[in-house]
Design a protein around this motif. Sequence first.
Motif, mmCIF file in Angstrom:
data_model
loop_
_atom_site.group_PDB
_atom_site.id
_atom_site.type_symbol
_atom_site.label_atom_id
_atom_site.label_comp_id
_atom_site.label_asym_id
_atom_site.label_seq_id
_atom_site.Cartn_x
_atom_site.Cartn_y
_atom_site.Cartn_z
ATOM 1 N N LYS A 279 0.650 -1.175 0.229
ATOM 2 C CA LYS A 279 0.092 0.177 -0.175
ATOM 3 C C LYS A 279 0.984 1.126 0.229
ATOM 4 C CE LYS A 279 -4.119 1.892 0.183
ATOM 5 N NZ LYS A 279 -5.128 1.946 -0.869
ATOM 6 N N ILE A 280 1.877 1.299 0.838
ATOM 7 C CA ILE A 280 2.868 2.347 0.641
ATOM 8 C C ILE A 280 3.282 2.687 -0.633
ATOM 9 C CG2 ILE A 280 5.215 3.202 1.897
ATOM 10 C CD1 ILE A 280 4.196 1.703 4.227
ATOM 11 N N SER A 281 3.999 1.540 -1.242
ATOM 12 C CA SER A 281 4.672 1.653 -2.604
ATOM 13 C C SER A 281 3.420 2.117 -3.798
ATOM 14 C CB SER A 281 5.099 0.275 -2.920
ATOM 15 O OG SER A 281 6.115 -0.143 -2.275
ATOM 16 N N GLU A 282 2.409 1.631 -3.373
ATOM 17 C CA GLU A 282 1.245 2.011 -4.278
ATOM 18 C C GLU A 282 0.944 3.771 -4.065
ATOM 19 O OE1 GLU A 282 -3.382 1.318 -4.954
ATOM 20 O OE2 GLU A 282 -2.338 0.343 -3.571
ATOM 21 N N TYR A 283 0.873 4.041 -3.044
ATOM 22 C CA TYR A 283 0.744 5.313 -2.477
ATOM 23 C C TYR A 283 1.629 6.329 -3.155
ATOM 24 C CZ TYR A 283 -0.518 9.728 0.137
ATOM 25 O OH TYR A 283 -0.902 10.879 0.365
ATOM 26 N N ILE A 284 3.005 6.065 -2.893
ATOM 27 C CA ILE A 284 4.241 6.761 -3.127
ATOM 28 C C ILE A 284 4.212 6.865 -4.528
ATOM 29 C CG2 ILE A 284 6.809 7.011 -3.032
ATOM 30 C CD1 ILE A 284 5.248 7.557 -0.461
ATOM 31 N N ASN A 285 3.851 5.685 -5.541
ATOM 32 C CA ASN A 285 4.298 5.709 -6.985
ATOM 33 C C ASN A 285 3.061 6.827 -7.516
ATOM 34 O OD1 ASN A 285 6.472 3.847 -6.961
ATOM 35 N ND2 ASN A 285 4.976 2.216 -6.958
ATOM 36 N N ALA B 223 1.754 9.171 -5.862
ATOM 37 C CA ALA B 223 2.124 10.765 -5.754
ATOM 38 C C ALA B 223 3.172 11.009 -6.756
ATOM 39 C CB ALA B 223 2.943 10.708 -4.354
ATOM 40 N N LYS B 224 4.161 10.133 -7.038
ATOM 41 C CA LYS B 224 5.265 10.575 -8.087
ATOM 42 C C LYS B 224 4.456 10.833 -9.316
ATOM 43 C CE LYS B 224 9.219 8.219 -5.731
ATOM 44 N NZ LYS B 224 10.016 7.195 -5.860
ATOM 45 N N GLN B 225 3.451 10.107 -9.678
ATOM 46 C CA GLN B 225 2.922 10.187 -10.948
ATOM 47 C C GLN B 225 1.771 11.205 -11.078
ATOM 48 O OE1 GLN B 225 1.045 6.221 -11.676
ATOM 49 N NE2 GLN B 225 3.049 5.463 -11.649
ATOM 50 N N GLY B 226 1.774 12.159 -9.835
ATOM 51 C CA GLY B 226 0.824 13.376 -9.879
ATOM 52 C C GLY B 226 -0.501 12.869 -9.914
ATOM 53 N N GLN B 227 -0.771 11.646 -9.120
ATOM 54 C CA GLN B 227 -2.267 11.124 -8.819
ATOM 55 C C GLN B 227 -2.421 11.178 -7.203
ATOM 56 O OE1 GLN B 227 -2.387 7.481 -10.517
ATOM 57 N NE2 GLN B 227 -2.007 8.166 -12.707
ATOM 58 N N ASN B 228 -3.704 11.503 -7.089
ATOM 59 C CA ASN B 228 -3.965 11.343 -5.236
ATOM 60 C C ASN B 228 -4.243 10.008 -5.053
ATOM 61 O OD1 ASN B 228 -3.833 13.999 -4.894
ATOM 62 N ND2 ASN B 228 -6.142 14.362 -5.110
ATOM 63 N N ALA B 229 -3.827 9.306 -3.995
ATOM 64 C CA ALA B 229 -4.119 8.025 -3.476
ATOM 65 C C ALA B 229 -5.653 7.720 -3.310
ATOM 66 C CB ALA B 229 -3.187 7.664 -2.395
#
Length: 205
Positions: free
Chosen positions: A191-197, A199-205
Amino acid sequence: MAWDESKVWLQGNEEGDYYQFLLDDAAERPVRDAARKKIVRPQEMPWEMAPQGLLKHLLNEQMNTRMETVDAYMQIIPPGSKSGKHRHLAEECLYVLEGSGYDLHQDCDVEITDTYHWKPQDEVKRYEWKAGDVIYIPPNTIHQHFNADPDKPARLISAINRIYKYCGLNDLEQLENAPEYDPSVKLDADKISEYINKAKQGQNA
């Protein structure tokens, strides 16, 4: 005679070993401290999806470290998003590791007598920041962090002194939650990796 007051101060049958406790605590502290962490590894720093946003705790009194007076966490704010809004009596500083944005600060008038009262002032002040800057939060100031970059996350390191809490002044109030906050979300590695990725792509989790 002064001893006439003995009828008062001789009252009571309770016994305490409070001073001995202080002696024992002082003698045992070196042994206890030897078991507390001087180095905290990344995998030992808990993540939290809190009302203030996504946090990675670096130092906290619940983490069994040698730090006695300071709590610190790293906060990640997704592109174009914001932290929660809160107010606390303790002053705070934040180092901007990455990104750019701004803070909104609202000072409060405070009265401390037998009770504690505060009232927000009308003026809301805006402060721009970028990587390498330090943000200072005065005591009892309502504040919120905004990531102005639509494409990249912002990362801030927060440090706050525990002394206010130890003095019985743990006055912390959450006024607005971060947009990403969801109390039902339980963070794990995926879940953390998904959230960070995201965020890096400019999307809200």
